[in-house]
Design a protein around this motif. Structure first.
Motif, PDB file in Angstrom:
ATOM      1  N   UNK A 506       0.843  -1.193   0.000  1.00 46.95           N
ATOM      2  CA  UNK A 506       0.000   0.000   0.000  1.00 46.95           C
ATOM      3  C   UNK A 506       0.877   1.242   0.000  1.00 46.95           C
ATOM      4  N   UNK A 507       0.663   2.069  -0.982  1.00 50.99           N
ATOM      5  CA  UNK A 507       1.427   3.311  -1.071  1.00 50.99           C
ATOM      6  C   UNK A 507       0.585   4.526  -0.695  1.00 50.99           C
ATOM      7  N   UNK A 508      -0.674   4.307  -0.281  1.00 47.87           N
ATOM      8  CA  UNK A 508      -1.525   5.409   0.150  1.00 47.87           C
ATOM      9  C   UNK A 508      -1.421   5.522   1.659  1.00 47.87           C
ATOM     10  N   UNK A 509      -0.494   6.338   2.108  1.00 45.81           N
ATOM     11  CA  UNK A 509      -0.336   6.497   3.551  1.00 45.81           C
ATOM     12  C   UNK A 509      -1.359   7.511   4.049  1.00 45.81           C
ATOM     13  N   UNK A 510      -2.617   7.099   4.002  1.00 44.21           N
ATOM     14  CA  UNK A 510      -3.698   7.990   4.386  1.00 44.21           C
ATOM     15  C   UNK A 510      -4.075   7.820   5.845  1.00 44.21           C
ATOM     16  N   UNK A 511      -5.137   8.492   6.232  1.00 43.62           N
ATOM     17  CA  UNK A 511      -5.640   8.440   7.598  1.00 43.62           C
ATOM     18  C   UNK A 511      -6.451   7.169   7.795  1.00 43.62           C
ATOM     19  N   UNK A 512      -6.146   6.448   8.865  1.00 45.36           N
ATOM     20  CA  UNK A 512      -6.873   5.219   9.142  1.00 45.36           C
ATOM     21  C   UNK A 512      -8.203   5.539   9.831  1.00 45.36           C
ATOM     22  N   UNK A 513      -9.251   4.863   9.387  1.00 49.65           N
ATOM     23  CA  UNK A 513     -10.553   4.918  10.050  1.00 49.65           C
ATOM     24  C   UNK A 513     -10.991   3.494  10.370  1.00 49.65           C
ATOM     25  N   UNK A 514     -11.791   3.336  11.431  1.00 51.55           N
ATOM     26  CA  UNK A 514     -12.222   1.992  11.819  1.00 51.55           C
ATOM     27  C   UNK A 514     -13.706   2.005  12.169  1.00 51.55           C
ATOM     28  N   UNK A 515     -14.328   0.829  12.004  1.00 49.41           N
ATOM     29  CA  UNK A 515     -15.743   0.634  12.335  1.00 49.41           C
ATOM     30  C   UNK A 515     -15.839  -0.665  13.121  1.00 49.41           C
ATOM     31  N   UNK A 516     -16.199  -0.554  14.409  1.00 48.04           N
ATOM     32  CA  UNK A 516     -16.258  -1.734  15.271  1.00 48.04           C
ATOM     33  C   UNK A 516     -17.668  -2.287  15.445  1.00 48.04           C
ATOM     34  N   UNK A 517     -18.687  -1.453  15.182  1.00 51.96           N
ATOM     35  CA  UNK A 517     -20.055  -1.861  15.494  1.00 51.96           C
ATOM     36  C   UNK A 517     -21.026  -1.697  14.342  1.00 51.96           C
ATOM     37  N   UNK A 518     -20.526  -1.402  13.139  1.00 58.08           N
ATOM     38  CA  UNK A 518     -21.398  -1.239  11.991  1.00 58.08           C
ATOM     39  C   UNK A 518     -22.120   0.092  11.953  1.00 58.08           C
ATOM     40  N   UNK A 519     -21.754   1.025  12.834  1.00 60.77           N
ATOM     41  CA  UNK A 519     -22.439   2.314  12.890  1.00 60.77           C
ATOM     42  C   UNK A 519     -21.682   3.412  12.150  1.00 60.77           C
ATOM     43  N   UNK A 520     -20.662   3.038  11.428  1.00 57.83           N
ATOM     44  CA  UNK A 520     -19.916   4.023  10.647  1.00 57.83           C
ATOM     45  C   UNK A 520     -18.458   4.100  11.058  1.00 57.83           C
ATOM     46  N   UNK A 521     -17.650   4.660  10.153  1.00 56.87           N
ATOM     47  CA  UNK A 521     -16.209   4.764  10.389  1.00 56.87           C
ATOM     48  C   UNK A 521     -15.893   5.985  11.235  1.00 56.87           C
ATOM     49  N   UNK A 522     -14.927   5.844  12.090  1.00 56.86           N
ATOM     50  CA  UNK A 522     -14.477   6.968  12.901  1.00 56.86           C
ATOM     51  C   UNK A 522     -12.946   7.059  12.796  1.00 56.86           C
ATOM     52  N   UNK A 523     -12.434   8.254  13.046  1.00 54.96           N
ATOM     53  CA  UNK A 523     -10.994   8.489  12.964  1.00 54.96           C
ATOM     54  C   UNK A 523     -10.308   8.045  14.248  1.00 54.96           C
ATOM     55  N   UNK A 524      -9.040   7.658  14.087  1.00 53.17           N
ATOM     56  CA  UNK A 524      -8.214   7.494  15.277  1.00 53.17           C
ATOM     57  C   UNK A 524      -7.780   8.882  15.712  1.00 53.17           C
ATOM     58  N   UNK A 525      -7.114   8.976  16.855  1.00 51.72           N
ATOM     59  CA  UNK A 525      -6.634  10.268  17.308  1.00 51.72           C
ATOM     60  C   UNK A 525      -5.546  10.755  16.350  1.00 51.72           C
ATOM     61  N   UNK A 526      -5.815  11.893  15.715  1.00 49.97           N
ATOM     62  CA  UNK A 526      -4.929  12.374  14.653  1.00 49.97           C
ATOM     63  C   UNK A 526      -3.507  12.600  15.149  1.00 49.97           C
TER      64      UNK A 526
END
Length: 686
Positions: A506-526
């Motif tokens: 992966x060459x897209x060093x973008x911002x990671x987002x995660x979804x643990x409960x199916x309610x949408x993606x959220x950001x980690x602490x920037x």
């Protein structure tokens, strides 16, 4: 038409054929050797600059001399010094044996010189009413034929005599003949106790008077001369003929080169071969080699037409062309002639591949300090198309490739994001002791799965901060995600923190987002996104992640992960965990959990100041509020082993600092770890 070629073509003087010749006298020999001297602007000689030259032609209104190129180089160096000191440059003059005391000027013919062979041609400028004297008897002076052919074991003559401007004493000759030591390619090496500075450019004569060499160097009791037949052959292809007659000192007859044939006609195409000198990039660099090069030194200056290479005999060919085995090379020689030949590029490539495939285990190395396996490869990386690797022979999931990001189509069933660049490393899972790999070369050859055993000393490390217990999880499509339980960040989330590393390709060093409960993606602490590491909550349940490019908004993913292994928590535990200190000068009046960042390892902490049977759980605070606010990470890092007032206050809020009751002498504790382990109860005296 090239003006230089017009001039060169005009220097064409008749060779008088001679079948038998008389013996040459010493004066006959001296008459063909001219003396060179440098003079200033007033005509006064520059002492001690002196040298010699050979009269090679004296007809058709022109007189040509042959001397050593280094003589002219030395004069140029002197003139450079004179120019810097504001003196006029020196001019080169010449005297002839038939007109001693009369000096003539000369001019250089730069196109008729060779610094490698150390010869140069000069033209004498005539004086009014003062003809240039010719040598006494051309018929008794001559050059040898090519006496170093491979079929000739030794020359017929053995005795030689040098004549030159020895130590600026003109026309000096050795009192007695001296012996030939060896024939070395273009050179004659002979014994001498006579020649010294000033003999350069002079003549080397056989005992019967025949001219055989141009003196170029003296080293101790040895002299070196350029074979005259070599110089004549060079000048012949440049359309310059000479008045020297031919003496046959061998049984080979006249060398066809002296007849002025183009080099292309003399070059044996069947003897051309190539050898590999570099295969580290996207093609092979070859060096042209041929038996004929040793016979005709000037052919060493061949240029491979159509190639923009600096070295005359080196050329670069893409691998696809080299493997086609039908390469045509056009060789262009110094005389302007050329020849197209077929050369076998495929055979040396295949031979090198077969050699490399015999032993490949040294191409890998491992690093216990960070749990990585590195593919260094051989120097000839360009011959490798890819390396499939994995930590079991059944699952070669990774691919080291010369292409930094292959598409899913070219990578087959395995995801393109599992591609690693050649020369890079992959994380080694904590339980892996061997790596398995198979190498595919550019010709399609593939080696069987081979095992590389990781040295035992690199399997473990006592330095926790270096070895972090790498684990592997996979998305549903097979993309590999290395991760580890983050000691430094594991209090960021209430249940602990995982550092998820980017997939290799992966060459897209973008911002990671995660979804643990199916309610949408959220950001980690920037503020905590460091390089390719991304802290996210630890969970054993499925989780989805994706990457968002901050500049373009491009989304990579989502990737469905199965959750993380509880064993990662155990593997990331510090060997000396927990670090609890009580009393003394370092912790006066308190018992403390030293590093607040390690709370993510702890599910429950039980303490007592009275006895092991009196252990009671304490309600631990959470670090998540600190991680989420500006400067929180800095505060937590600052309070590792610190007794600053702000750190004592922080630890009291987290309930990991406890005041020692009056009269207490011991501290008792046990810890229930995040992975379910219960550490043995401990007693600390203070």
């Amino acid at each position: 038409m090239n003006p230089a070629r017009v001039f060169m073509a005009s220097i064409c003087l008749t060779i008088m054929p001679t079948n038998s010749v008389a013996q040459a006298s010493l004066d006959d020999q001296r008459s063909i050797v001219a003396m060179l001297q440098a003079a200033d602007e007033n005509g006064a000689p520059e002492d001690p600059f002196c040298a010699a030259a050979l009269v090679m032609a004296n007809s058709g209104g022109r007189t040509l001399l042959l001397t050593a190129q280094h003589v002219l180089d030395e004069l140029d160096n002197r003139n450079l010094d004179r120019t810097q000191s504001a003196h006029a440059p020196l001019k080169l003059t010449v005297q002839f044996f038939g007109a001693v005391g009369r000096t003539y000027s000369v001019r250089r013919l730069p196109l008729l010189s060779n610094r490698t062979l150390d010869y140069a041609v000069l033209e004498v400028l005539p004086l009014n009413n003062a003809p240039i004297p010719a040598p006494r008897n051309w018929a008794v002076l001559g050059i040898t034929q090519d006496f170093t052919k491979t079929t000739q074991t030794k020359v017929t003559y053995q005795d030689v005599r040098a004549i030159g401007n020895n130590d600026c004493d003109p026309w000096m000759a050795s009192a007695s003949a001296e012996k030939i030591i060896a024939q070395a390619g273009t050179q004659i090496i002979f014994e001498t106790h006579f020649i010294d500075k000033g003999n350069s450019g002079g003549g080397l004569f056989a005992a019967d008077g025949g001219l055989v060499g141009l003196v170029t160097e003296t080293t101790g009791d040895k002299g070196i001369a350029l074979r005259l037949d070599v110089a004549v052959a060079e000048l012949a292809v440049k359309h310059v003929e000479i008045d020297w007659k031919e003496k046959d000192y061998s049984e080979l007859g006249q060398d066809s080169m002296s007849k002025g044939k183009p080099y292309a006609e003399l070059f044996a195409a069947s003897s051309v071969a190539t050898r590999l000198i570099d295969t580290s990039n996207d093609g092979a660099r070859y060096r042209l080699s041929a038996e004929t090069l040793s016979e005709y030194p000037s052919s060493n200056t061949i240029a491979v037409a159509g190639r923009s290479e600096n070295a005359d005999t080196d050329f670069f060919v893409p691998f696809t062309e080299g493997l086609a085995n039908d390469a045509k090379l056009t060789l262009q020689f110094v005389d302007g002639s050329n020849k197209t030949v077929s050369v076998d590029l495929r055979t040396p490539l295949l031979a090198k591949i077969a050699e490399l495939a015999k032993d490949t285990t040294d191409w890998f190395s491992s690093h216990g300090v960070n749990g990585q396996v590195h593919f260094a490869g051989p120097r000839e990386k360009g011959l490798i198309k890819r390396v499939d690797a994995g930590f079991s022979p059944e699952a070669l999931e990774y691919r080291f490739s010369t292409v930094s990001a292959e598409t899913a189509d070219t990578f087959g069933k395995r995801p393109a994001y599992n591609v690693v660049e050649l020369g890079k490393s992959i994380w080694r899972p904590a339980d892996a002791t061997s790596l398995w790999y198979s190498i595919t070369f550019i010709d399609g050859t593939t080696t069987p799965a081979t095992r590389y055993d990781i040295p035992e000393k690199n399997l473990y490390s006592s330095d926790f901060y270096s070895y972090r217990g790498i684990h592997i999880t996979r998305s549903k499509d097979g993309t590999i995600f290395p991760y580890y339980y983050a000691y430094g960040f594991n209090g960021m989330f209430p249940d602990g923190t995982i550092n998820l590393l980017h997939p290799y390709g992966m060459r897209t060093y973008g911002r990671l987002q995660y979804d643990m409960d199916g309610k949408g993606f959220r950001d980690i602490y920037a503020q905590l996104t460091y390089g390719i590491e991304n802290p996210i909550p630890w969970t054993t349940k499925p989780i989805r992640v994706r990457y968002v490019n901050a500049e373009t908004g491009q989304i990579v993913g989502p990737f469905d992960l199965s959750g993380f292994d509880v064993a990662a928590i155990r593997d990331a535990t510090m060997p000396e965990f927990p670090r609890i200190a009580c009393g003394g000068r370092t912790h006066p009046g308190t018992c403390e959990f030293d590093d607040p960042r390690a709370l993510g390892h702890v599910r429950e902490l039980r303490i007592s100041f009275s006895s092991l049977t009196g252990l009671k759980p304490v309600k631990l605070g959470t670090l998540s509020t600190y991680w989420s606010k500006a400067g929180g990470a800095t505060i937590l890092a600052h309070c590792v082993k610190s007794q600053a007032p702000e750190c004592i206050s922080l630890k009291r809020q987290l309930n990991i600092a406890w005041d020692i009751p009056a009269g207490a002498s011991d501290f008792f504790y046990t810890i229930v770890m995040r992975d379910g382990r219960i550490l043995p109860p401990q007693r600390m005296a203070f």
